[in-house]
Write a protein that holds these residues in place. Sequence first.
Motif, PDB file in Angstrom:
ATOM      1  N   PRO A 125      39.328  87.148 -36.355  1.00 20.94           N
ATOM      2  CA  PRO A 125      38.818  85.835 -36.745  1.00 20.94           C
ATOM      3  C   PRO A 125      39.742  84.721 -36.251  1.00 20.94           C
ATOM      4  CG  PRO A 125      39.690  87.019 -38.646  1.00 20.94           C
ATOM      5  CD  PRO A 125      39.729  87.956 -37.487  1.00 20.94           C
ATOM      6  N   SER A 126      39.153  83.561 -36.033  1.00 22.56           N
ATOM      7  CA  SER A 126      39.939  82.414 -35.563  1.00 22.56           C
ATOM      8  C   SER A 126      41.002  82.044 -36.579  1.00 22.56           C
ATOM      9  CB  SER A 126      39.021  81.218 -35.336  1.00 22.56           C
ATOM     10  OG  SER A 126      38.121  81.507 -34.304  1.00 22.56           O
ATOM     11  N   PRO A 127      42.181  81.662 -36.093  1.00 22.14           N
ATOM     12  CA  PRO A 127      43.254  81.272 -37.012  1.00 22.14           C
ATOM     13  C   PRO A 127      42.921  80.007 -37.794  1.00 22.14           C
ATOM     14  CG  PRO A 127      44.016  81.300 -34.702  1.00 22.14           C
ATOM     15  CD  PRO A 127      42.556  81.583 -34.699  1.00 22.14           C
ATOM     16  N   VAL A 128      43.561  79.877 -38.939  1.00 26.01           N
ATOM     17  CA  VAL A 128      43.427  78.692 -39.776  1.00 26.01           C
ATOM     18  C   VAL A 128      44.777  77.976 -39.787  1.00 26.01           C
ATOM     19  CG1 VAL A 128      43.006  77.820 -42.108  1.00 26.01           C
ATOM     20  CG2 VAL A 128      41.628  79.709 -41.207  1.00 26.01           C
ATOM     21  N   LEU A 129      44.752  76.705 -39.423  1.00 29.04           N
ATOM     22  CA  LEU A 129      45.954  75.872 -39.443  1.00 29.04           C
ATOM     23  C   LEU A 129      45.890  74.924 -40.628  1.00 29.04           C
ATOM     24  CD1 LEU A 129      46.278  74.932 -35.656  1.00 29.04           C
ATOM     25  CD2 LEU A 129      47.451  76.766 -36.910  1.00 29.04           C
ATOM     26  N   VAL A 130      46.994  74.832 -41.355  1.00 28.75           N
ATOM     27  CA  VAL A 130      47.112  73.965 -42.527  1.00 28.75           C
ATOM     28  C   VAL A 130      47.828  72.690 -42.104  1.00 28.75           C
ATOM     29  CG1 VAL A 130      48.194  73.768 -44.796  1.00 28.75           C
ATOM     30  CG2 VAL A 130      47.116  75.915 -44.115  1.00 28.75           C
ATOM     31  N   LEU A 131      47.210  71.544 -42.423  1.00 32.20           N
ATOM     32  CA  LEU A 131      47.759  70.240 -42.062  1.00 32.20           C
ATOM     33  C   LEU A 131      48.048  69.451 -43.337  1.00 32.20           C
ATOM     34  CD1 LEU A 131      45.152  69.365 -39.293  1.00 32.20           C
ATOM     35  CD2 LEU A 131      47.368  70.484 -38.995  1.00 32.20           C
ATOM     36  N   PRO A 132      49.289  69.515 -43.830  1.00 29.63           N
ATOM     37  CA  PRO A 132      49.635  68.741 -45.025  1.00 29.63           C
ATOM     38  C   PRO A 132      49.655  67.243 -44.730  1.00 29.63           C
ATOM     39  CG  PRO A 132      51.179  70.538 -44.682  1.00 29.63           C
ATOM     40  CD  PRO A 132      50.375  70.396 -43.425  1.00 29.63           C
ATOM     41  N   GLY A 151      47.478  84.014 -45.365  1.00 28.31           N
ATOM     42  CA  GLY A 151      48.154  84.120 -44.073  1.00 28.31           C
ATOM     43  C   GLY A 151      47.890  82.968 -43.121  1.00 28.31           C
ATOM     44  N   TYR A 152      47.474  81.818 -43.645  1.00 26.18           N
ATOM     45  CA  TYR A 152      47.253  80.653 -42.795  1.00 26.18           C
ATOM     46  C   TYR A 152      48.599  80.088 -42.340  1.00 26.18           C
ATOM     47  CZ  TYR A 152      42.583  80.911 -44.914  1.00 26.18           C
ATOM     48  OH  TYR A 152      41.358  81.323 -45.360  1.00 26.18           O
ATOM     49  N   ARG A 153      48.568  79.306 -41.271  1.00 24.74           N
ATOM     50  CA  ARG A 153      49.807  78.781 -40.678  1.00 24.74           C
ATOM     51  C   ARG A 153      49.874  77.259 -40.817  1.00 24.74           C
ATOM     52  NH1 ARG A 153      50.742  78.246 -34.422  1.00 24.74           N
ATOM     53  NH2 ARG A 153      52.690  77.107 -34.490  1.00 24.74           N
ATOM     54  N   ARG A 154      50.997  76.781 -41.330  1.00 23.01           N
ATOM     55  CA  ARG A 154      51.232  75.341 -41.471  1.00 23.01           C
ATOM     56  C   ARG A 154      51.682  74.743 -40.140  1.00 23.01           C
ATOM     57  NH1 ARG A 154      53.738  72.579 -46.538  1.00 23.01           N
ATOM     58  NH2 ARG A 154      52.752  74.470 -47.284  1.00 23.01           N
ATOM     59  N   ALA A 168      39.133  69.032 -27.817  1.00 24.24           N
ATOM     60  CA  ALA A 168      38.467  69.214 -29.105  1.00 24.24           C
ATOM     61  C   ALA A 168      37.833  70.596 -29.231  1.00 24.24           C
ATOM     62  CB  ALA A 168      37.408  68.129 -29.320  1.00 24.24           C
ATOM     63  N   ASP A 169      37.583  71.250 -28.108  1.00 28.62           N
ATOM     64  CA  ASP A 169      37.021  72.602 -28.155  1.00 28.62           C
ATOM     65  C   ASP A 169      38.023  73.623 -28.706  1.00 28.62           C
ATOM     66  OD1 ASP A 169      38.673  72.403 -25.896  1.00 28.62           O
ATOM     67  OD2 ASP A 169      37.479  73.819 -24.735  1.00 28.62           O
ATOM     68  N   ARG A 170      39.250  73.212 -28.936  1.00 28.32           N
ATOM     69  CA  ARG A 170      40.276  74.084 -29.524  1.00 28.32           C
ATOM     70  C   ARG A 170      40.123  74.160 -31.042  1.00 28.32           C
ATOM     71  NH1 ARG A 170      41.788  77.710 -26.951  1.00 28.32           N
ATOM     72  NH2 ARG A 170      43.700  77.883 -28.127  1.00 28.32           N
ATOM     73  N   VAL A 171      39.180  73.387 -31.595  1.00 29.84           N
ATOM     74  CA  VAL A 171      38.920  73.385 -33.041  1.00 29.84           C
ATOM     75  C   VAL A 171      37.476  73.824 -33.285  1.00 29.84           C
ATOM     76  CG1 VAL A 171      38.721  71.923 -35.103  1.00 29.84           C
ATOM     77  CG2 VAL A 171      40.639  71.617 -33.522  1.00 29.84           C
ATOM     78  N   LEU A 191      50.046  68.312 -33.240  1.00 29.80           N
ATOM     79  CA  LEU A 191      48.824  69.079 -33.446  1.00 29.80           C
ATOM     80  C   LEU A 191      48.277  69.570 -32.112  1.00 29.80           C
ATOM     81  CD1 LEU A 191      46.559  70.240 -35.175  1.00 29.80           C
ATOM     82  CD2 LEU A 191      45.490  67.969 -35.172  1.00 29.80           C
ATOM     83  N   GLU A 192      48.265  68.717 -31.115  1.00 28.12           N
ATOM     84  CA  GLU A 192      47.795  69.100 -29.773  1.00 28.12           C
ATOM     85  C   GLU A 192      48.614  70.271 -29.243  1.00 28.12           C
ATOM     86  OE1 GLU A 192      45.494  67.936 -26.086  1.00 28.12           O
ATOM     87  OE2 GLU A 192      45.234  67.506 -28.190  1.00 28.12           O
ATOM     88  N   GLU A 193      49.918  70.184 -29.383  1.00 27.62           N
ATOM     89  CA  GLU A 193      50.819  71.236 -28.912  1.00 27.62           C
ATOM     90  C   GLU A 193      50.501  72.580 -29.584  1.00 27.62           C
ATOM     91  OE1 GLU A 193      55.556  72.212 -29.611  1.00 27.62           O
ATOM     92  OE2 GLU A 193      54.916  70.127 -29.560  1.00 27.62           O
ATOM     93  N   VAL A 194      50.342  72.571 -30.890  1.00 28.41           N
ATOM     94  CA  VAL A 194      50.059  73.804 -31.631  1.00 28.41           C
ATOM     95  C   VAL A 194      48.696  74.372 -31.243  1.00 28.41           C
ATOM     96  CG1 VAL A 194      49.637  74.748 -33.939  1.00 28.41           C
ATOM     97  CG2 VAL A 194      51.596  73.245 -33.551  1.00 28.41           C
ATOM     98  N   LEU A 195      47.700  73.507 -31.122  1.00 29.74           N
ATOM     99  CA  LEU A 195      46.355  73.982 -30.764  1.00 29.74           C
ATOM    100  C   LEU A 195      46.315  74.562 -29.352  1.00 29.74           C
ATOM    101  CD1 LEU A 195      44.215  71.188 -32.402  1.00 29.74           C
ATOM    102  CD2 LEU A 195      44.154  73.636 -32.985  1.00 29.74           C
ATOM    103  N   LEU A 196      47.014  73.948 -28.423  1.00 27.46           N
ATOM    104  CA  LEU A 196      47.021  74.460 -27.050  1.00 27.46           C
ATOM    105  C   LEU A 196      47.773  75.786 -26.952  1.00 27.46           C
ATOM    106  CD1 LEU A 196      47.435  71.191 -24.969  1.00 27.46           C
ATOM    107  CD2 LEU A 196      45.381  72.607 -25.236  1.00 27.46           C
ATOM    108  N   ALA A 197      48.747  75.999 -27.829  1.00 30.05           N
ATOM    109  CA  ALA A 197      49.513  77.248 -27.823  1.00 30.05           C
ATOM    110  C   ALA A 197      48.795  78.379 -28.561  1.00 30.05           C
ATOM    111  CB  ALA A 197      50.887  77.011 -28.452  1.00 30.05           C
ATOM    112  N   ALA A 198      47.794  78.048 -29.358  1.00 30.47           N
ATOM    113  CA  ALA A 198      47.071  79.071 -30.126  1.00 30.47           C
ATOM    114  C   ALA A 198      46.269  79.953 -29.169  1.00 30.47           C
ATOM    115  CB  ALA A 198      46.146  78.410 -31.146  1.00 30.47           C
ATOM    116  N   PRO A 199      46.165  81.248 -29.484  1.00 28.42           N
ATOM    117  CA  PRO A 199      45.460  82.171 -28.591  1.00 28.42           C
ATOM    118  C   PRO A 199      43.944  81.944 -28.536  1.00 28.42           C
ATOM    119  CG  PRO A 199      46.137  83.299 -30.601  1.00 28.42           C
ATOM    120  CD  PRO A 199      46.745  81.928 -30.638  1.00 28.42           C
ATOM    121  N   GLN A 200      43.416  81.233 -29.511  1.00 29.03           N
ATOM    122  CA  GLN A 200      41.972  80.956 -29.539  1.00 29.03           C
ATOM    123  C   GLN A 200      41.737  79.719 -30.392  1.00 29.03           C
ATOM    124  OE1 GLN A 200      41.049  84.799 -31.126  1.00 29.03           O
ATOM    125  NE2 GLN A 200      40.582  83.994 -33.129  1.00 29.03           N
TER     126      GLN A 200
END
Length: 181
Positions: free
Chosen positions: A5-12, A31-34, A85-88, A52-61
């Motif tokens: 499943p696609s990862p879940v990123l937590v944005l405080p 197991g979500y990632r902050r 935006a297709d990274r979300v 946020l852009e950096e983290v999304l571009l580094a994510a495997p999906q």
Amino acid sequence: MNGSPSPVLVLPGWQNSDAAHWQTRWEQRHGYRRVEQGDWHWPRRGDWMARLEEVLLAAPQPCWLVAHSLGCQLVAAWAAHTRNADRVRGALLVGPPNTEREDMPPQLHSWRPVVRQRLPFPATVVISTDDPYCAAQRAGAMAQDWGATLVVAGALGHLNSESGLGDWDVGHQLLIALRTA
């Protein structure tokens, strides 16, 4: 969906989410990632968007986003400026603040104006009827501008640690519903 499943990123939001916050509890429980920001106390919109852009571009999906407070404004600002935006896959946006209010602290002035463009992915906005940082009508207008589904959670303050939500299973069910829609 094929594979994992696609990862879940937590944005405080501003000043991060503490140990009792539902976001922190979801990280531990599911197991979500902050997404860690360089400065939680003097947040600069551009810096937070770049991170946020950096983290999304580094994510495997592509990822799902779970934002609280200023994290909601981060998602809107990032989405309006990115070419990725297709990274979300979608976003759960909880307790968006009105950063245009006159009584907002100076640390949040770089978050003006509130970005009101339609989000290019599915989103659910959860608001409280007595949020001290944003009137329900204003939060509802943001949700409408963003093209998001609005969920009114009742009188739960800022939907944070002080709200006493614990693991906030109701909120997690909203995320599951968004992910399976």
